[in-house]
Scaffold this motif. Structure first.
Motif, PDB file in Angstrom:
ATOM      1  N   PHE A 133       0.829  -1.207   0.000  1.00 45.50           N
ATOM      2  CA  PHE A 133       0.000   0.000   0.000  1.00 45.50           C
ATOM      3  C   PHE A 133       0.866   1.262   0.000  1.00 45.50           C
ATOM      4  CE2 PHE A 133      -1.972   3.462   2.351  1.00 45.50           C
ATOM      5  CZ  PHE A 133      -3.163   3.629   1.667  1.00 45.50           C
ATOM      6  N   GLY A 134       1.877   1.303   0.872  1.00 49.85           N
ATOM      7  CA  GLY A 134       2.738   2.473   0.953  1.00 49.85           C
ATOM      8  C   GLY A 134       3.516   2.717  -0.320  1.00 49.85           C
ATOM      9  N   SER A 135       3.990   1.653  -0.958  1.00 44.96           N
ATOM     10  CA  SER A 135       4.780   1.811  -2.178  1.00 44.96           C
ATOM     11  C   SER A 135       3.924   2.299  -3.340  1.00 44.96           C
ATOM     12  CB  SER A 135       5.443   0.476  -2.534  1.00 44.96           C
ATOM     13  OG  SER A 135       6.309   0.049  -1.494  1.00 44.96           O
ATOM     14  N   VAL A 136       2.733   1.716  -3.503  1.00 48.02           N
ATOM     15  CA  VAL A 136       1.851   2.156  -4.587  1.00 48.02           C
ATOM     16  C   VAL A 136       1.387   3.592  -4.329  1.00 48.02           C
ATOM     17  CG1 VAL A 136      -0.329   1.716  -5.756  1.00 48.02           C
ATOM     18  CG2 VAL A 136       1.137  -0.191  -5.087  1.00 48.02           C
ATOM     19  N   ARG A 137       1.114   3.939  -3.080  1.00 52.80           N
ATOM     20  CA  ARG A 137       0.689   5.297  -2.734  1.00 52.80           C
ATOM     21  C   ARG A 137       1.776   6.313  -3.070  1.00 52.80           C
ATOM     22  NH1 ARG A 137       1.181   8.267   2.113  1.00 52.80           N
ATOM     23  NH2 ARG A 137      -0.489   9.793   2.456  1.00 52.80           N
ATOM     24  N   ALA A 138       3.068   5.877  -2.970  1.00 53.80           N
ATOM     25  CA  ALA A 138       4.174   6.765  -3.305  1.00 53.80           C
ATOM     26  C   ALA A 138       4.434   6.840  -4.801  1.00 53.80           C
ATOM     27  CB  ALA A 138       5.442   6.317  -2.582  1.00 53.80           C
ATOM     28  N   GLY A 139       3.711   6.053  -5.611  1.00 57.79           N
ATOM     29  CA  GLY A 139       3.872   6.114  -7.057  1.00 57.79           C
ATOM     30  C   GLY A 139       4.672   4.980  -7.649  1.00 57.79           C
ATOM     31  N   HIS A 140       5.091   4.009  -6.854  1.00 58.41           N
ATOM     32  CA  HIS A 140       5.844   2.860  -7.364  1.00 58.41           C
ATOM     33  C   HIS A 140       4.870   1.735  -7.711  1.00 58.41           C
ATOM     34  CE1 HIS A 140       9.412   4.923  -5.892  1.00 58.41           C
ATOM     35  NE2 HIS A 140       8.834   5.017  -4.696  1.00 58.41           N
ATOM     36  N   LEU A 141       5.050   1.128  -8.880  1.00 55.82           N
ATOM     37  CA  LEU A 141       4.148   0.060  -9.311  1.00 55.82           C
ATOM     38  C   LEU A 141       4.857  -1.268  -9.541  1.00 55.82           C
ATOM     39  CD1 LEU A 141       1.940   2.066 -11.857  1.00 55.82           C
ATOM     40  CD2 LEU A 141       1.443   1.528  -9.463  1.00 55.82           C
ATOM     41  N   LEU A 142       6.051  -1.237 -10.148  1.00 50.21           N
ATOM     42  CA  LEU A 142       6.716  -2.481 -10.530  1.00 50.21           C
ATOM     43  C   LEU A 142       7.149  -3.293  -9.320  1.00 50.21           C
ATOM     44  CD1 LEU A 142       7.820  -4.313 -12.718  1.00 50.21           C
ATOM     45  CD2 LEU A 142       9.925  -2.943 -12.742  1.00 50.21           C
ATOM     46  N   LEU A 143       7.864  -2.681  -8.394  1.00 51.31           N
ATOM     47  CA  LEU A 143       8.361  -3.422  -7.236  1.00 51.31           C
ATOM     48  C   LEU A 143       7.230  -3.951  -6.351  1.00 51.31           C
ATOM     49  CD1 LEU A 143      11.562  -1.449  -6.129  1.00 51.31           C
ATOM     50  CD2 LEU A 143      11.405  -3.709  -7.169  1.00 51.31           C
ATOM     51  N   PRO A 144       6.173  -3.189  -6.060  1.00 53.74           N
ATOM     52  CA  PRO A 144       5.067  -3.781  -5.292  1.00 53.74           C
ATOM     53  C   PRO A 144       4.424  -4.962  -6.006  1.00 53.74           C
ATOM     54  CG  PRO A 144       4.898  -1.395  -5.294  1.00 53.74           C
ATOM     55  CD  PRO A 144       5.983  -1.747  -6.257  1.00 53.74           C
ATOM     56  N   ALA A 145       4.300  -4.876  -7.337  1.00 52.98           N
ATOM     57  CA  ALA A 145       3.725  -6.006  -8.069  1.00 52.98           C
ATOM     58  C   ALA A 145       4.628  -7.237  -7.985  1.00 52.98           C
ATOM     59  CB  ALA A 145       3.491  -5.610  -9.530  1.00 52.98           C
ATOM     60  N   LEU A 146       5.952  -7.025  -8.147  1.00 54.51           N
ATOM     61  CA  LEU A 146       6.886  -8.156  -8.042  1.00 54.51           C
ATOM     62  C   LEU A 146       6.886  -8.737  -6.640  1.00 54.51           C
ATOM     63  CD1 LEU A 146       9.946  -6.829 -10.119  1.00 54.51           C
ATOM     64  CD2 LEU A 146       8.284  -8.600 -10.765  1.00 54.51           C
ATOM     65  N   SER A 180      -5.406  -3.680  -1.815  1.00 54.59           N
ATOM     66  CA  SER A 180      -4.419  -2.758  -1.254  1.00 54.59           C
ATOM     67  C   SER A 180      -3.867  -1.829  -2.327  1.00 54.59           C
ATOM     68  CB  SER A 180      -3.280  -3.546  -0.601  1.00 54.59           C
ATOM     69  OG  SER A 180      -2.276  -2.667  -0.130  1.00 54.59           O
ATOM     70  N   GLY A 181      -3.560  -2.405  -3.521  1.00 55.96           N
ATOM     71  CA  GLY A 181      -3.035  -1.577  -4.601  1.00 55.96           C
ATOM     72  C   GLY A 181      -4.057  -0.572  -5.116  1.00 55.96           C
TER      73      GLY A 181
END
Length: 398
Positions: A89-102, A141-142
């Protein structure tokens, strides 16, 4: 119940990490396969959530690695996903998509493989259902983080638009104020300048003719000539202020012209005496102008209302303040105080705007006193302080 809305984000993140650590530590204690390694992994992965807001990728990597160790070794089920879920949740909220998905794919894939290889008698349908449920939680979450990120961007844009609208409104107000100043300047120039010029010219002609015929020029006529010239100069200074777009104010009358002011009052038949104490020095422009206007208004009031009284002007240059006092021995008394007019109200406004104090009241021995204490140190801001004396005296003073 105490609200947590005003707490610092770091304190809230620490509380979240502590709650997750306590919950997962309890699952470690009741999980048969769990040991000291699992407890350490749970604690490190949980307390990594302290950084989910400030360093979301660090929190994601640490919590995913630790929860994978715990999940593969002890197979606790869904509770192991909590720290990873928050980090995603925190990573996607900060604008990161690839690493949270992996990270989500690795965590779900590893958990699925571990469940398929575990000889615990669970059928394939239960394993797929559990994995699908976890996948739904990660997708939720995403999506929630994406909505939160867009909402935050919308709020920031709304604040920027509000700030821009406020700035534009201030610019429009300043432009309209400038236009109004110019209009007032034109009106003053067209109405007053012409009339005062005629008075000055006529007085000058009368003085010239009287001298040409060898007659004695009346003192009142000389006073009219001098006063009209001074009025023209003051009017020009006022028009310059009104026309000045940079809010710079040209130097108007100050205490350097006090002698001229007193001489002009004497020419009208008012006995006036000036006393100056302290070291004369350059004053702040606001204080200098206010002191001159106070003396000017006080002497005008004496001439108009005191009925042949004498006036004394005292200027005291102190270290932190300038004291201006004008006394007369006229007919005013405390039993029959005069009613304040526009002049005294203008004095009080000038003094209050500079943060000073004003006393304007009848004297015990008879007559009237005006005393202004003007600070010499800025900033000159208006402050609501009671005057030295009681309420403004009564009298038809202007």
């Amino acid at each position: 119940m105490t609200s947590l809305r005003g707490w610092p984000p770091l304190a809230l993140d620490g509380m979240l990490a502590a709650v997750v650590a306590v919950m997962l530590s309890a699952t470690v204690l009741v999980t048969p396969k769990a040991g000291a390694l699992d407890l350490a992994a749970v604690l490190v992965g949980s307390f990594a959530l302290v950084a989910w807001r400030r360093a979301p990728l660090v929190s994601l990597l640490v919590s995913t690695a630790c929860m994978l160790v715990y999940s593969v070794h002890a197979q606790p089920g869904p509770p192991a996903m909590f720290p990873v879920l928050v980090s995603v949740f925190g990573s996607v909220r900060a604008g990161h998509l690839l690493l949270p998905a992996l990270a989500s794919a690795v965590f779900l894939g590893t958990g699925l493989a571990g469940n398929l290889a575990a000889p615990d008698g669970r059928n394939l349908q239960d394993i797929v259902q559990a994995t699908t449920l976890l996948l739904g939680w990660f997708l939720a979450s995403g999506v929630t983080a994406t909505v939160a990120r867009h909402r935050q961007a919308y709020v920031e844009q709304a604040e920027q638009r509000a700030a821009e609208a406020e700035r534009t409104r201030e610019e429009v107000a300043r432009r309209r104020a400038g236009e109004e100043r110019l209009r007032i300047a034109r009106e003053l120039h067209d109405s007053l300048t012409h009339s005062i010029s005629i008075i000055k010219v006529q007085a000058g002609v009368a003085v010239h003719l009287a001298r040409k015929r060898g007659e004695e020029v009346p003192a009142a006529l000389l006073a009219i000539q001098e006063a009209s010239g001074d009025a023209m100069r003051e009017l020009r200074a006022t028009l310059e202020v009104l026309r000045d777009s940079d809010d710079g104010e040209p130097q108007a009358s100050g205490l350097d012209r006090l002698d001229d002011l007193v001489e002009r009052a004497r020419s009208t038949g008012l006995p006036a005496m000036v006393t100056i104490s302290g070291a004369r020095r350059e004053l702040p422009p606001e204080v200098d102008r206010a002191a001159y206007r106070i003396v000017q208004e006080a002497l005008t009031n004496v001439s108009r209302h005191a009925g042949g009284a004498a006036a004394s002007v005292r200027i005291d240059y102190g270290g932190d303040e300038l004291v201006v006092q004008v006394d007369d021995d006229g007919r005013a008394s405390r039993d029959a105080p005069p009613v304040p007019g526009v002049g005294l109200l203008g004095m009080r406004e000038r003094v209050t705007a500079l943060g000073g104090r004003l006393l304007a009241e009848p004297r015990p021995e008879g007559g009237f006193t005006v005393r202004a204490e003007l600070p010499l140190t800025g900033p000159f801001t208006e402050r609501a302080e009671p005057p030295l004396g009681a309420e403004l005296p009564q009298g038809e003073l202007t």
